[in-house]
Write a protein that holds these residues in place. Structure first.
Motif, PDB file in Angstrom:
ATOM      1  N   PRO A   1      51.581  12.359  12.879  1.00  0.00           N
ATOM      2  CA  PRO A   1      52.471  12.726  13.752  1.00  0.00           C
ATOM      3  C   PRO A   1      53.126  14.441  13.793  1.00  0.00           C
ATOM      4  O   PRO A   1      53.386  15.141  12.658  1.00  0.00           O
ATOM      5  N   ASP A   2      52.930  15.578  14.957  1.00  0.00           N
ATOM      6  CA  ASP A   2      53.504  16.610  15.213  1.00  0.00           C
ATOM      7  C   ASP A   2      55.103  16.782  15.751  1.00  0.00           C
ATOM      8  O   ASP A   2      55.375  17.139  15.208  1.00  0.00           O
ATOM      9  N   ILE A   3      55.153  15.640  16.943  1.00  0.00           N
ATOM     10  CA  ILE A   3      56.435  15.318  17.486  1.00  0.00           C
ATOM     11  C   ILE A   3      56.425  14.096  16.737  1.00  0.00           C
ATOM     12  O   ILE A   3      55.617  13.065  17.479  1.00  0.00           O
ATOM     13  N   VAL A   4      57.525  13.233  16.128  1.00  0.00           N
ATOM     14  CA  VAL A   4      57.708  12.428  17.054  1.00  0.00           C
ATOM     15  C   VAL A   4      59.109  11.860  17.654  1.00  0.00           C
ATOM     16  O   VAL A   4      60.289  12.807  17.489  1.00  0.00           O
ATOM     17  N   HIS A   5      59.572  11.528  18.803  1.00  0.00           N
ATOM     18  CA  HIS A   5      60.022  11.570  20.068  1.00  0.00           C
ATOM     19  C   HIS A   5      61.023   9.595  20.035  1.00  0.00           C
ATOM     20  O   HIS A   5      60.903   9.741  20.802  1.00  0.00           O
ATOM     21  N   ALA A   6      62.399  10.153  19.785  1.00  0.00           N
ATOM     22  CA  ALA A   6      62.808   9.157  19.481  1.00  0.00           C
ATOM     23  C   ALA A   6      63.945   8.733  21.414  1.00  0.00           C
ATOM     24  O   ALA A   6      63.486   9.787  21.462  1.00  0.00           O
ATOM     25  N   ASN A   7      63.915   7.837  21.444  1.00  0.00           N
ATOM     26  CA  ASN A   7      64.639   8.041  23.232  1.00  0.00           C
ATOM     27  C   ASN A   7      65.467   6.976  22.573  1.00  0.00           C
ATOM     28  O   ASN A   7      66.307   5.923  22.793  1.00  0.00           O
ATOM     29  N   ASP A   8      67.356   7.511  23.467  1.00  0.00           N
ATOM     30  CA  ASP A   8      68.649   6.860  23.314  1.00  0.00           C
ATOM     31  C   ASP A   8      68.920   6.821  21.726  1.00  0.00           C
ATOM     32  O   ASP A   8      68.559   7.033  20.543  1.00  0.00           O
TER      33      ASP A   8
ATOM     34  N   ASP B   1      71.446  25.628  22.096  1.00  0.00           N
ATOM     35  CA  ASP B   1      70.178  25.769  22.773  1.00  0.00           C
ATOM     36  C   ASP B   1      68.983  25.598  22.273  1.00  0.00           C
ATOM     37  O   ASP B   1      67.812  25.510  22.929  1.00  0.00           O
ATOM     38  N   VAL B   2      68.567  23.823  22.289  1.00  0.00           N
ATOM     39  CA  VAL B   2      67.618  23.212  21.717  1.00  0.00           C
ATOM     40  C   VAL B   2      67.918  22.330  22.870  1.00  0.00           C
ATOM     41  O   VAL B   2      67.246  21.064  22.325  1.00  0.00           O
ATOM     42  N   LEU B   3      68.444  22.582  23.941  1.00  0.00           N
ATOM     43  CA  LEU B   3      69.055  21.124  24.862  1.00  0.00           C
ATOM     44  C   LEU B   3      67.840  21.553  25.903  1.00  0.00           C
ATOM     45  O   LEU B   3      68.317  22.787  27.035  1.00  0.00           O
ATOM     46  N   PHE B   4      68.044  20.785  26.747  1.00  0.00           N
ATOM     47  CA  PHE B   4      66.811  20.659  27.890  1.00  0.00           C
ATOM     48  C   PHE B   4      66.818  19.563  28.712  1.00  0.00           C
ATOM     49  O   PHE B   4      66.989  18.070  28.642  1.00  0.00           O
ATOM     50  N   GLY B   5      67.059  19.504  30.044  1.00  0.00           N
ATOM     51  CA  GLY B   5      66.598  18.750  30.887  1.00  0.00           C
ATOM     52  C   GLY B   5      65.865  19.038  31.417  1.00  0.00           C
ATOM     53  O   GLY B   5      65.378  19.522  32.600  1.00  0.00           O
TER      54      GLY B   5
ATOM     55  N   LEU C   1      65.093  14.162  20.432  1.00  0.00           N
ATOM     56  CA  LEU C   1      65.870  13.046  20.595  1.00  0.00           C
ATOM     57  C   LEU C   1      66.364  13.212  22.558  1.00  0.00           C
ATOM     58  O   LEU C   1      66.231  13.891  22.672  1.00  0.00           O
ATOM     59  N   THR C   2      65.902  12.221  23.098  1.00  0.00           N
ATOM     60  CA  THR C   2      65.806  12.231  25.037  1.00  0.00           C
ATOM     61  C   THR C   2      67.416  11.366  25.021  1.00  0.00           C
ATOM     62  O   THR C   2      67.382  10.054  24.563  1.00  0.00           O
ATOM     63  N   ILE C   3      68.194  11.636  26.038  1.00  0.00           N
ATOM     64  CA  ILE C   3      69.615  10.943  26.013  1.00  0.00           C
ATOM     65  C   ILE C   3      69.560  10.544  27.595  1.00  0.00           C
ATOM     66  O   ILE C   3      68.915  11.502  28.302  1.00  0.00           O
ATOM     67  N   HIS C   4      68.795   9.456  27.572  1.00  0.00           N
ATOM     68  CA  HIS C   4      68.862   8.837  28.702  1.00  0.00           C
ATOM     69  C   HIS C   4      70.682   8.538  29.145  1.00  0.00           C
ATOM     70  O   HIS C   4      70.209   8.608  30.212  1.00  0.00           O
ATOM     71  N   ASN C   5      71.005   8.095  28.712  1.00  0.00           N
ATOM     72  CA  ASN C   5      72.637   7.743  29.172  1.00  0.00           C
ATOM     73  C   ASN C   5      73.617   7.386  28.125  1.00  0.00           C
ATOM     74  O   ASN C   5      73.814   7.164  26.781  1.00  0.00           O
TER      75      ASN C   5
ATOM     76  N   TYR D   1      70.515  16.165  14.404  1.00  0.00           N
ATOM     77  CA  TYR D   1      69.449  16.320  13.149  1.00  0.00           C
ATOM     78  C   TYR D   1      68.337  16.548  13.882  1.00  0.00           C
ATOM     79  O   TYR D   1      67.196  16.973  13.562  1.00  0.00           O
ATOM     80  N   ALA D   2      68.169  16.236  15.310  1.00  0.00           N
ATOM     81  CA  ALA D   2      66.870  16.575  16.053  1.00  0.00           C
ATOM     82  C   ALA D   2      66.385  17.533  16.347  1.00  0.00           C
ATOM     83  O   ALA D   2      67.490  18.645  16.470  1.00  0.00           O
ATOM     84  N   ASN D   3      65.080  18.208  16.363  1.00  0.00           N
ATOM     85  CA  ASN D   3      64.666  19.158  16.451  1.00  0.00           C
ATOM     86  C   ASN D   3      65.299  19.995  17.466  1.00  0.00           C
ATOM     87  O   ASN D   3      65.537  21.237  18.071  1.00  0.00           O
ATOM     88  N   ALA D   4      64.593  18.935  18.400  1.00  0.00           N
ATOM     89  CA  ALA D   4      65.595  19.658  20.607  1.00  0.00           C
ATOM     90  C   ALA D   4      66.448  18.617  21.080  1.00  0.00           C
ATOM     91  O   ALA D   4      66.130  17.231  20.997  1.00  0.00           O
ATOM     92  N   LEU D   5      66.587  18.230  21.829  1.00  0.00           N
ATOM     93  CA  LEU D   5      67.180  17.822  22.402  1.00  0.00           C
ATOM     94  C   LEU D   5      66.622  17.454  24.231  1.00  0.00           C
ATOM     95  O   LEU D   5      66.182  18.350  24.679  1.00  0.00           O
ATOM     96  N   THR D   6      66.629  16.539  24.308  1.00  0.00           N
ATOM     97  CA  THR D   6      66.489  16.603  26.771  1.00  0.00           C
ATOM     98  C   THR D   6      67.302  15.003  26.624  1.00  0.00           C
ATOM     99  O   THR D   6      67.907  14.801  26.354  1.00  0.00           O
ATOM    100  N   THR D   7      67.904  15.927  27.909  1.00  0.00           N
ATOM    101  CA  THR D   7      68.394  14.949  28.686  1.00  0.00           C
ATOM    102  C   THR D   7      67.160  14.348  30.340  1.00  0.00           C
ATOM    103  O   THR D   7      66.152  15.455  30.120  1.00  0.00           O
ATOM    104  N   VAL D   8      67.691  13.266  30.926  1.00  0.00           N
ATOM    105  CA  VAL D   8      66.370  13.584  31.898  1.00  0.00           C
ATOM    106  C   VAL D   8      67.582  13.781  33.458  1.00  0.00           C
ATOM    107  O   VAL D   8      65.715  12.987  34.251  1.00  0.00           O
ATOM    108  N   SER D   9      67.617  14.928  33.253  1.00  0.00           N
ATOM    109  CA  SER D   9      67.950  16.083  34.688  1.00  0.00           C
ATOM    110  C   SER D   9      68.304  17.285  33.801  1.00  0.00           C
ATOM    111  O   SER D   9      69.414  16.958  33.732  1.00  0.00           O
TER     112      SER D   9
END
Length: 447
Positions: free
Chosen positions: A89-96, A203-207, A123-127, A170-178
């Protein structure tokens, strides 16, 4: 994903990938097999972790004492599957929180394997209200006992392990759902105790706003509603209103607006504000309220009592029903979402697509998708209240009723402008996919 009972639907074919793999996590022996099937309509493979001991339960999520183990196994098994099939994998995308251990697993227990040498994690933070916090005694069953020094030491010394926090660290980037939720979780009001850590990683948190399936949620071709319609022909919407009121056993009047609700009945959704406001508004105004949902007893009791008190104006279905949810979106004139907080929200997007202007609290994804209607300028697509209090909810509903026509009948020109503004919006996944790709390229340039 786990092989939940609902996955085993008749007519689905699964190919065996491997059987009887063994994980030893802190002395706990877990045996699982892996099956493969294609995502419907594609050739994309989905791998199912078959472990009846952990996943053969009535609910996807539980309050069982082994909840920590169920999702630690999912995290481990996902990386084991990649090893077994030789997937690099290039990217491992974890959720919550359920898969938030994966970024740490990649950096520790799987770091020896060159297969993952270039892998980066998201890592995506849904809630953020749900963090997966457990007693520190479960540490061995995460399979990370030898990496205990990587967990947040203050938490560990206080006797707890927080899966979500571990992923945030520890995630290389973080996202949320808006985008708005990405800002909100960095505040004490909405960060649920993790705001300081999220600010440190801003700096690595994206909505990135969630999307909807615009094929499934399309009033021009929705098989779950009796009458199709479009932004150029609303006659079908009025017929759906009649069908909705017939279904809910309420009388129909064209000039009487219908406010719809489809929701989990939970603290997050903000219905506490309605305990005093809705009875007063129903007493003083001519409108109908149809509610579909289930959840916490106090909210179910509130809507049950409201229906009994206003039997000619209120109908409550204490359940979840996909057909009725579609009919409420299509047949209501307005849609109510007074959420205390809303990371993304989907129903407001469904409502906009169906020409059913939402009434919302300005928070999270609601703030990113719904803008206040300006009658003079003809701009905006819904009704927004700023303050999460009874006055705010009263303002939002009153504004909607006044725009409708203050009990004198709908001002059709203004209302059609409002509806079309919403229906012209783009809420599908195309734009969202591009945004995720940009995050992936940011953390794995050139791959």
């Amino acid at each position: 994903m786990p092989m939940y009972p609902l996955v085993r639907a008749p007519g689905r074919d699964f190919k065996v990938v491997f059987q009887d793999a063994v994980l030893i996590l802190g002395g706990t022996r877990v045996v699982f097999s892996v099956f493969e099937a294609s995502l419907p309509g594609t050739t994309i493979p989905i791998y199912f972790i078959d472990c009846p001991r952990l996943y053969d339960r009535p609910s996807i999520y539980t309050t069982d004492p082994d909840e920590h183990l169920r999702f630690a196994v999912l995290s481990w098994a996902s990386l084991v599957v990649a090893q077994r099939i030789g997937f690099r994998p290039d990217i491992v995308h974890a959720n919550d929180w359920q898969t938030a251990l994966v970024p740490l697993l990649l950096r520790t227990m799987f770091a020896w394997d060159r297969l993952f040498a270039a892998a980066r994690s998201v890592l995506t933070i849904h809630n953020i209200g749900y963090q997966g916090t457990f007693n520190a005694r479960i540490l061995p069953e995460t399979g990370l006992g030898d990496a205990a020094h990587h967990f947040h030491q203050d938490e560990l010394h206080a006797g707890s392990i927080n899966y979500m926090l571990t992923g945030i660290l520890y995630a290389n980037a973080l996202t949320t759902v808006s985008p708005t939720y990405a800002r909100e979780v960095q505040t004490a009001e909405h960060g649920a105790g993790l705001e300081a850590f999220l600010r440190q990683r801003s700096d690595v948190l994206f909505g990135i706003l969630n999307g909807i399936d615009e094929t499934e949620w399309n009033p021009e071709a929705d098989p779950r509603i009796p009458h199709s319609y479009s932004a150029s022909d609303f006659s079908g919407k009025e017929k759906n209103k009649q069908a909705l009121l017939d279904t809910m056993k309420l009388s129909y009047a064209k000039e009487t607006p219908v406010i719809g609700v489809v929701s989990r009945l939970a603290w997050q959704k903000g219905f506490d504000l309605g305990f005093n406001v809705l009875p007063r508004l129903l007493t003083r105004n001519t409108f109908k309220l149809v509610v579909l949902g289930a959840g916490e007893a106090k909210y179910e009791n509130f809507f049950t009592t409201l229906e009994r008190r206003f039997p000619k104006q209120v109908a409550f279905r204490n359940t979840f029903s996909e057909p009725i949810a579609h009919l409420i979106e299509a047949g209501s004139d307005m849609f109510l979402m007074p959420s205390r907080y809303e990371p993304s929200g989907l129903n407001q997007m469904y409502s906009l697509r169906y020409g059913t202007p939402p009434i919302v609290h300005r928070t999270g994804g609601l703030a990113d998708t719904v803008s206040a209607f300006d009658v003079q300028r003809g701009t905006g697509n819904g009704f927004v209240f700023e303050h999460f209090d009874e006055g705010g909810l009263r303002f939002g509903i009153t504004q909607a009723l006044r725009t409708w026509g203050s009990g004198t009948g709908v001002d059709l020109d203004h209302w059609r402008t409002l509806q079309r503004n919403g229906m012209r919006g783009h809420f599908g996944w195309d734009e969202r996919v591009t945004a995720y790709e940009q995050v992936y390229k940011f953390i794995a340039p050139g791959r």
